[in-house]
Design a protein around this motif. Structure first.
Motif, PDB file in Angstrom:
ATOM      1  N   VAL A  62       0.874  -1.174   0.000  1.00 37.10           N
ATOM      2  CA  VAL A  62       0.000   0.000   0.000  1.00 37.10           C
ATOM      3  C   VAL A  62       0.908   1.219   0.000  1.00 37.10           C
ATOM      4  O   VAL A  62       1.734   1.380   0.905  1.00 37.10           O
ATOM      5  CB  VAL A  62      -0.922   0.015   1.238  1.00 37.10           C
ATOM      6  CG1 VAL A  62      -1.808   1.263   1.244  1.00 37.10           C
ATOM      7  CG2 VAL A  62      -1.761  -1.248   1.276  1.00 37.10           C
ATOM      8  N   PRO A  63       0.819   2.073  -1.049  1.00 38.62           N
ATOM      9  CA  PRO A  63       1.720   3.222  -1.085  1.00 38.62           C
ATOM     10  C   PRO A  63       1.525   4.118   0.126  1.00 38.62           C
ATOM     11  O   PRO A  63       0.392   4.277   0.593  1.00 38.62           O
ATOM     12  CB  PRO A  63       1.350   3.949  -2.384  1.00 38.62           C
ATOM     13  CG  PRO A  63       0.152   3.286  -2.934  1.00 38.62           C
ATOM     14  CD  PRO A  63      -0.086   2.013  -2.191  1.00 38.62           C
ATOM     15  N   PRO A  64       2.617   4.679   0.660  1.00 31.59           N
ATOM     16  CA  PRO A  64       2.533   5.517   1.851  1.00 31.59           C
ATOM     17  C   PRO A  64       1.924   6.890   1.558  1.00 31.59           C
ATOM     18  O   PRO A  64       1.659   7.652   2.477  1.00 31.59           O
ATOM     19  CB  PRO A  64       3.997   5.663   2.298  1.00 31.59           C
ATOM     20  CG  PRO A  64       4.797   5.418   1.060  1.00 31.59           C
ATOM     21  CD  PRO A  64       4.012   4.504   0.190  1.00 31.59           C
ATOM     22  N   VAL A  65       1.749   7.206   0.272  1.00 33.49           N
ATOM     23  CA  VAL A  65       1.133   8.469  -0.153  1.00 33.49           C
ATOM     24  C   VAL A  65       0.027   8.107  -1.141  1.00 33.49           C
ATOM     25  O   VAL A  65      -0.021   6.965  -1.607  1.00 33.49           O
ATOM     26  CB  VAL A  65       2.174   9.387  -0.832  1.00 33.49           C
ATOM     27  CG1 VAL A  65       3.231   9.855   0.176  1.00 33.49           C
ATOM     28  CG2 VAL A  65       2.837   8.691  -2.010  1.00 33.49           C
ATOM     29  N   PRO A  66      -0.860   9.052  -1.479  1.00 28.54           N
ATOM     30  CA  PRO A  66      -1.915   8.717  -2.451  1.00 28.54           C
ATOM     31  C   PRO A  66      -1.325   8.153  -3.749  1.00 28.54           C
ATOM     32  O   PRO A  66      -0.224   8.536  -4.161  1.00 28.54           O
ATOM     33  CB  PRO A  66      -2.612  10.061  -2.689  1.00 28.54           C
ATOM     34  CG  PRO A  66      -2.357  10.847  -1.435  1.00 28.54           C
ATOM     35  CD  PRO A  66      -1.003  10.413  -0.953  1.00 28.54           C
ATOM     36  N   ALA A  67      -2.065   7.258  -4.370  1.00 28.77           N
ATOM     37  CA  ALA A  67      -1.556   6.526  -5.542  1.00 28.77           C
ATOM     38  C   ALA A  67      -1.073   7.474  -6.639  1.00 28.77           C
ATOM     39  O   ALA A  67      -0.029   7.228  -7.275  1.00 28.77           O
ATOM     40  CB  ALA A  67      -2.642   5.600  -6.080  1.00 28.77           C
ATOM     41  N   GLU A  68      -1.812   8.540  -6.896  1.00 32.97           N
ATOM     42  CA  GLU A  68      -1.422   9.487  -7.962  1.00 32.97           C
ATOM     43  C   GLU A  68      -0.047  10.087  -7.662  1.00 32.97           C
ATOM     44  O   GLU A  68       0.779  10.268  -8.544  1.00 32.97           O
ATOM     45  CB  GLU A  68      -2.448  10.616  -8.105  1.00 32.97           C
ATOM     46  CG  GLU A  68      -3.812  10.202  -8.640  1.00 32.97           C
ATOM     47  CD  GLU A  68      -4.662   9.459  -7.621  1.00 32.97           C
ATOM     48  OE1 GLU A  68      -4.306   9.435  -6.411  1.00 32.97           O
ATOM     49  OE2 GLU A  68      -5.685   8.885  -8.035  1.00 32.97           O
ATOM     50  N   GLN A  69       0.144  10.390  -6.392  1.00 33.32           N
ATOM     51  CA  GLN A  69       1.427  10.974  -5.977  1.00 33.32           C
ATOM     52  C   GLN A  69       2.544   9.932  -6.083  1.00 33.32           C
ATOM     53  O   GLN A  69       3.648  10.234  -6.547  1.00 33.32           O
ATOM     54  CB  GLN A  69       1.279  11.476  -4.541  1.00 33.32           C
ATOM     55  CG  GLN A  69       2.391  12.385  -4.080  1.00 33.32           C
ATOM     56  CD  GLN A  69       2.193  12.771  -2.599  1.00 33.32           C
ATOM     57  OE1 GLN A  69       1.058  12.892  -2.113  1.00 33.32           O
ATOM     58  NE2 GLN A  69       3.289  12.938  -1.894  1.00 33.32           N
ATOM     59  N   ALA A  70       2.232   8.728  -5.687  1.00 36.10           N
ATOM     60  CA  ALA A  70       3.239   7.653  -5.739  1.00 36.10           C
ATOM     61  C   ALA A  70       3.695   7.431  -7.175  1.00 36.10           C
ATOM     62  O   ALA A  70       4.902   7.301  -7.451  1.00 36.10           O
ATOM     63  CB  ALA A  70       2.673   6.367  -5.150  1.00 36.10           C
ATOM     64  N   VAL A  71       2.755   7.402  -8.094  1.00 34.70           N
ATOM     65  CA  VAL A  71       3.107   7.110  -9.486  1.00 34.70           C
ATOM     66  C   VAL A  71       3.791   8.316 -10.131  1.00 34.70           C
ATOM     67  O   VAL A  71       4.693   8.157 -10.975  1.00 34.70           O
ATOM     68  CB  VAL A  71       1.882   6.597 -10.283  1.00 34.70           C
ATOM     69  CG1 VAL A  71       0.950   7.711 -10.703  1.00 34.70           C
ATOM     70  CG2 VAL A  71       2.323   5.794 -11.483  1.00 34.70           C
ATOM     71  N   ALA A  72       3.406   9.519  -9.706  1.00 33.62           N
ATOM     72  CA  ALA A  72       4.069  10.717 -10.248  1.00 33.62           C
ATOM     73  C   ALA A  72       5.525  10.777  -9.783  1.00 33.62           C
ATOM     74  O   ALA A  72       6.422  11.136 -10.552  1.00 33.62           O
ATOM     75  CB  ALA A  72       3.316  11.977  -9.822  1.00 33.62           C
ATOM     76  N   THR A  73       5.759  10.390  -8.550  1.00 37.07           N
ATOM     77  CA  THR A  73       7.125  10.374  -8.024  1.00 37.07           C
ATOM     78  C   THR A  73       7.973   9.338  -8.771  1.00 37.07           C
ATOM     79  O   THR A  73       9.121   9.601  -9.153  1.00 37.07           O
ATOM     80  CB  THR A  73       7.109  10.054  -6.513  1.00 37.07           C
ATOM     81  OG1 THR A  73       6.313  11.044  -5.864  1.00 37.07           O
ATOM     82  CG2 THR A  73       8.504  10.061  -5.916  1.00 37.07           C
ATOM     83  N   LEU A  74       7.384   8.188  -8.992  1.00 38.22           N
ATOM     84  CA  LEU A  74       8.106   7.140  -9.734  1.00 38.22           C
ATOM     85  C   LEU A  74       8.387   7.604 -11.158  1.00 38.22           C
ATOM     86  O   LEU A  74       9.494   7.424 -11.692  1.00 38.22           O
ATOM     87  CB  LEU A  74       7.295   5.837  -9.737  1.00 38.22           C
ATOM     88  CG  LEU A  74       7.947   4.676 -10.479  1.00 38.22           C
ATOM     89  CD1 LEU A  74       9.292   4.306  -9.854  1.00 38.22           C
ATOM     90  CD2 LEU A  74       7.027   3.464 -10.500  1.00 38.22           C
ATOM     91  N   HIS A  75       7.402   8.228 -11.781  1.00 33.53           N
ATOM     92  CA  HIS A  75       7.589   8.709 -13.148  1.00 33.53           C
ATOM     93  C   HIS A  75       8.704   9.744 -13.212  1.00 33.53           C
ATOM     94  O   HIS A  75       9.522   9.736 -14.143  1.00 33.53           O
ATOM     95  CB  HIS A  75       6.270   9.291 -13.698  1.00 33.53           C
ATOM     96  CG  HIS A  75       6.430   9.894 -15.058  1.00 33.53           C
ATOM     97  ND1 HIS A  75       6.220  11.218 -15.316  1.00 33.53           N
ATOM     98  CD2 HIS A  75       6.840   9.346 -16.228  1.00 33.53           C
ATOM     99  CE1 HIS A  75       6.483  11.463 -16.597  1.00 33.53           C
ATOM    100  NE2 HIS A  75       6.854  10.346 -17.162  1.00 33.53           N
TER     101      HIS A  75
END
Ligand code: IYR
Length: 219
Positions: free
Chosen positions: A14-27
């Motif tokens: 479970v990402p420690p931050v909202p999913a949109e934020q998690a994926v934006a950080t990874l991107h």
């Protein structure tokens, strides 16, 4: 289903931050990856390379056969032999094997048969695909499985702030010979790993990505 032993799926990420934020950080991390051809000789600890292999080794594979081997080379003598073998193949490639369109496509990259990075980068990770299991068993979806593992390796290296190159001197049989690998291991990809040289440049062309609506189709 027959004879399948299943266990409850409890270890969910479970990402420690909202999913949109998690994926934006990874991107933001992944979009800054560049194929690098000028490496620094700054050392990279063996345990960090092991961490990258651990990440790659989480890849899914056909029937969970895990048909890969990551041969991690740091010995300067072996690296020199690999460079010699690669440059011999590349000289043939640039002189004879590549057709005019291929050479024209490569022109913006500024590549040639000289592969100095193979002796400068602290690690050369040679990824082998296993045409059979070590026990002789069948494997499935080999290229897909090993390709995914390599993608995860590259992503893990990027997350660690390391530079990589997906190098494919072709044919690659010399790698199996130099590294003394058995016949059921076929070279798949050669990945130099290290830090980019201070004066490293990257082709301007490589910064361009096709727009998302060209690569993503929603039906
Ligand atoms: N293997 C050669 C040529 C080469 C081919 C492609 I396709 C590239 O994207 C880059 C290089 C070399 O490494 O020089």
């Amino acid at each position: 289903m027959t004879e399948a032993s299943h266990v409850p799926f409890v270890d969910r990420y479970v990402p420690p931050v909202p999913a949109e934020q998690a994926v934006a950080t990874l991107h933001d991390c992944l979009r800054r990856r560049r194929s690098v051809r000028a490496f620094s000789d700054r050392p990279v600890p063996r345990e960090l390379i092991a961490g990258l292999v651990r990440c790659a080794h989480t890849a899914p594979s056909g029937a969970n056969k895990q048909p890969w081997r990551f041969v991690c080379v740091q010995d300067p003598v072996v690296k020199a032999r690999i460079r010699e073998g690669a440059e011999a193949e590349e000289r043939e490639f640039y002189r004879r094997r590549a057709n005019a369109e291929w050479l024209a496509d490569l022109a913006p990259l500024g590549t040639d048969a000289d592969k100095e990075f193979l002796t400068v980068a602290p690690w050369l990770v040679v990824v082998f695909q296993l045409t059979h299991g070590d026990d002789g068993s069948q494997v499935y979806y080999l290229k897909e499985s090993v390709g995914i593992a390599c993608g995860l390796f590259l992503a893990a290296a990027q997350a660690a702030g390391l530079a990589t190159l997906t190098h494919t001197p072709s044919p690659m049989a010399f790698l199996g010979e130099i590294l003394g690998r058995p016949a059921h291991e076929r070279p798949f990809l050669l990945i130099p790993v290290g830090y980019a040289a201070d004066d490293c440049t990257v082709p301007a062309m490589a910064l361009q990505r096709r727009p998302l609506d060209e690569v993503m189709v929603v039906v």
